[in-house]
Design a protein around this motif. Structure first.
Motif, PDB file in Angstrom:
ATOM      1  N   ILE A 188      78.059  89.606  70.927  1.00 41.72           N
ATOM      2  CA  ILE A 188      76.672  89.312  71.086  1.00 41.72           C
ATOM      3  C   ILE A 188      75.981  90.017  72.419  1.00 41.72           C
ATOM      4  O   ILE A 188      76.044  89.634  73.362  1.00 41.72           O
ATOM      5  CB  ILE A 188      76.821  87.884  71.604  1.00 41.72           C
ATOM      6  N   PRO A 189      75.449  91.093  71.805  1.00 40.30           N
ATOM      7  CA  PRO A 189      74.842  92.184  72.631  1.00 40.30           C
ATOM      8  C   PRO A 189      73.656  91.222  73.330  1.00 40.30           C
ATOM      9  O   PRO A 189      72.969  90.746  72.479  1.00 40.30           O
ATOM     10  CB  PRO A 189      74.384  93.526  71.856  1.00 40.30           C
ATOM     11  N   VAL A 190      73.379  91.366  74.604  1.00 39.48           N
ATOM     12  CA  VAL A 190      72.123  90.815  75.222  1.00 39.48           C
ATOM     13  C   VAL A 190      71.400  91.783  75.506  1.00 39.48           C
ATOM     14  O   VAL A 190      71.126  92.540  76.404  1.00 39.48           O
ATOM     15  CB  VAL A 190      72.814  90.118  76.640  1.00 39.48           C
ATOM     16  N   ILE A 191      69.895  91.652  74.723  1.00 43.73           N
ATOM     17  CA  ILE A 191      69.026  92.959  74.581  1.00 43.73           C
ATOM     18  C   ILE A 191      67.663  92.078  74.791  1.00 43.73           C
ATOM     19  O   ILE A 191      67.364  91.084  74.110  1.00 43.73           O
ATOM     20  CB  ILE A 191      68.945  93.276  73.212  1.00 43.73           C
ATOM     21  N   ARG A 192      66.974  92.668  75.648  1.00 38.41           N
ATOM     22  CA  ARG A 192      65.509  92.107  75.719  1.00 38.41           C
ATOM     23  C   ARG A 192      64.727  92.963  74.555  1.00 38.41           C
ATOM     24  O   ARG A 192      65.007  93.975  73.873  1.00 38.41           O
ATOM     25  CB  ARG A 192      64.821  92.623  77.209  1.00 38.41           C
ATOM     26  N   LYS A 193      63.400  92.396  74.602  1.00 41.99           N
ATOM     27  CA  LYS A 193      62.486  93.086  73.474  1.00 41.99           C
ATOM     28  C   LYS A 193      62.236  94.542  74.041  1.00 41.99           C
ATOM     29  O   LYS A 193      61.792  95.161  73.141  1.00 41.99           O
ATOM     30  CB  LYS A 193      61.192  92.341  73.538  1.00 41.99           C
ATOM     31  N   ASP A 194      62.353  94.743  75.339  1.00 40.67           N
ATOM     32  CA  ASP A 194      61.985  96.139  75.518  1.00 40.67           C
ATOM     33  C   ASP A 194      62.998  97.350  75.526  1.00 40.67           C
ATOM     34  O   ASP A 194      63.084  98.265  75.808  1.00 40.67           O
ATOM     35  CB  ASP A 194      61.183  96.171  77.229  1.00 40.67           C
TER      36      ASP A 194
END
Length: 291
Positions: A178-184
């Motif tokens: 589960i990579p934790v990625i923001r919209k940016d």
């Protein structure tokens, strides 16, 4: 001097190598007979490197994608400081040099390396055999690390001026469950690699030092809370306070080491651990002006 160190020192000279660079080192654990096993060193340019912090929670699924090298053939705590300190004038040179060593030889251990010069402070985390990330620490914050992965938000495609990352870091993070990625496009490294509960033994140590720095805002110990890397101390942190932090044994809390039976003391890991070989306070200074 270990064979591992001779290999790195003689074969990985950087393009800006200065054979007359002077540096001072503090040997660490000598029982293993691994040469100097430098725990901390500082050179005449005011560059400091310390590398005695293992990262204990790199997950197996990550190491399967980026395996560590066999012991004796890669970069380890015992050999990382000297090949870099003798060839670097500041943190950024040292980071590029360490990255070159990892590219050439790989890492045999997952470690965190601390670097400081007269202008900047950096933390360099080594995850697998070839993956790493380095972040410049803000001047107005304190960092409490404590043997756990702590680096958080970075955009591997555009890390900016205060980050360096290995070329393969993004693809490896994408390979985690589960990579934790923001919209940016920023990835949270710590949350991606260690999303669940972290080791209580090390989390408690981080909590305690943060509590001492911010007593009004850091509450009781919560083993499920992910304590952040950075915080703003409530008061100026003096050298004397750093000495007290390094000697802390949970005094005045429910986890006070003196409240434990002797046989149970190994179940806790305070900053003032009685089994550590040394503790360091390093003050950087202005670069030496050659005549």
């Amino acid at each position: 001097m270990s064979g591992d160190f001779r290999l790195c020192y003689s074969s990985c000279r950087l393009s800006y190598f200065r054979p007359d660079t002077k540096y001072t080192l503090v040997p660490d654990y000598s029982v293993l007979k691994e040469g100097d096993y430098c725990s901390v060193c500082i050179n005449e340019y005011g560059l400091m490197i310390s590398a005695t912090m293992s990262l204990v929670n790199v997950p197996e699924e990550f190491l399967k994608m980026d395996p560590l090298t066999e012991e004796g053939s890669g970069i380890r705590e015992a050999n990382v400081c000297e090949p870099v300190i003798c060839q670097s004038r500041d943190c950024r040179e040292a980071i590029r040099g360490l990255a070159g060593l990892l590219e050439a030889y790989g890492a045999a251990e997952s470690n965190a390396v601390l670097l400081s010069d007269k202008e900047e402070d950096w933390i360099f985390e080594i995850y697998g055999g070839t993956s790493w990330a380095a972040m410049r620490l803000p001047d107005d914050r304190a960092a409490v690390i404590g043997t756990l992965i702590k680096l958080e938000w970075v955009n591997p495609d555009d890390p900016g001026d205060d980050w360096y990352v290995s070329p393969n870091l993004k693809s490896l993070l994408d390979g985690m469950p589960i990579p934790v990625i923001r919209k940016d496009g920023c990835y949270n490294i710590a949350e991606t690699l260690t999303p669940g509960k972290r080791e209580t033994l090390y989390t408690m140590r981080i909590w305690r030092l943060q509590q001492r720095l911010c007593p009004s805002s850091v509450g009781p110990f919560d083993e499920n809370f992910h304590y952040p890397l950075l915080l703003e101390p409530e008061e100026k942190v003096t050298v004397l306070e750093v000495m007290k932090l390094l000697g802390d044994r949970f005094e005045g809390t429910a986890y006070d080491m003196e409240l434990l039976d002797w046989a149970d003391r190994r179940t806790r890991f305070p900053a003032g651990d009685s089994n550590q070989s040394s503790a360091h306070i390093v003050q950087t200074f202005s670069a030496f002006e050659r005549l």
